[in-house]
Design an enzyme around this catalytic site. Structure first.
Site, PDB file in Angstrom:
ATOM      1  N   GLY A  52       0.809  -1.219   0.000  1.00  0.00           N
ATOM      2  CA  GLY A  52       0.000   0.000   0.000  1.00  0.00           C
ATOM      3  C   GLY A  52       0.837   1.260   0.000  1.00  0.00           C
ATOM      4  N   GLU A  53       1.867   1.301   0.839  1.00  0.00           N
ATOM      5  CA  GLU A  53       2.720   2.486   0.911  1.00  0.00           C
ATOM      6  C   GLU A  53       3.499   2.682  -0.387  1.00  0.00           C
ATOM      7  OE1 GLU A  53       5.781   4.814   3.878  1.00  0.00           O
ATOM      8  OE2 GLU A  53       5.063   2.826   4.445  1.00  0.00           O
ATOM      9  N   SER A  54       3.935   1.603  -0.997  1.00  0.00           N
ATOM     10  CA  SER A  54       4.655   1.711  -2.267  1.00  0.00           C
ATOM     11  C   SER A  54       3.768   2.313  -3.355  1.00  0.00           C
ATOM     12  CB  SER A  54       5.155   0.332  -2.720  1.00  0.00           C
ATOM     13  OG  SER A  54       6.089  -0.186  -1.808  1.00  0.00           O
TER      14      SER A  54
END
Length: 117
Positions: free
Chosen positions: A38-40
């Site tokens: 998700g953060e990527s």
């Protein structure tokens, strides 16, 4: 992590990640792996929105795990909630191969000028 980017635009960023190699001890996809995916996706989308000479840096990320993936791939679809001059907020819905939601990630990125070198 084995993340593959499948689609990459300001309005929609999609990537997938294998469960194999990213499992916790009981065989489920590790919760942290969902957050990495998700953060990527959210950070890449925010940096695309920021544009040349600007940089997006994460200031908040959270995840709600609703199902456990045990095999195959998980796919994250990242869409913007807010795209401003100094802040970008994205929601990433992560599903298993059957299309069942496993995790919802929200990330906020501060957008600032690229530091001079």
């Amino acid at each position: 992590m084995g993340i593959e980017f499948l689609e990459y635009t300001v309005e929609r960023t999609v990537g997938r990640m294998p469960v194999k190699g990213n499992r916790q001890t009981v065989g489920f996809l590790h919760g942290g792996a969902y957050v990495v995916l998700g953060e990527s996706l959210g950070s890449m989308a925010a940096n695309l929105h920021a544009g040349p000479g600007r940089l997006a840096v994460g200031v908040d990320v959270n995840a709600t795990h609703t199902r456990s993936a045990t095999e195959g791939y998980v796919t994250g679809v990242c869409t913007p909630i807010h795209l401003g001059r100094s802040l970008a907020v994205h929601e990433i819905v992560i599903t298993d191969d059957q299309g069942r939601r496993c995790c919802t990630v929200r990330i906020s990125n501060l957008i600032k000028d690229m530091p001079s070198r």
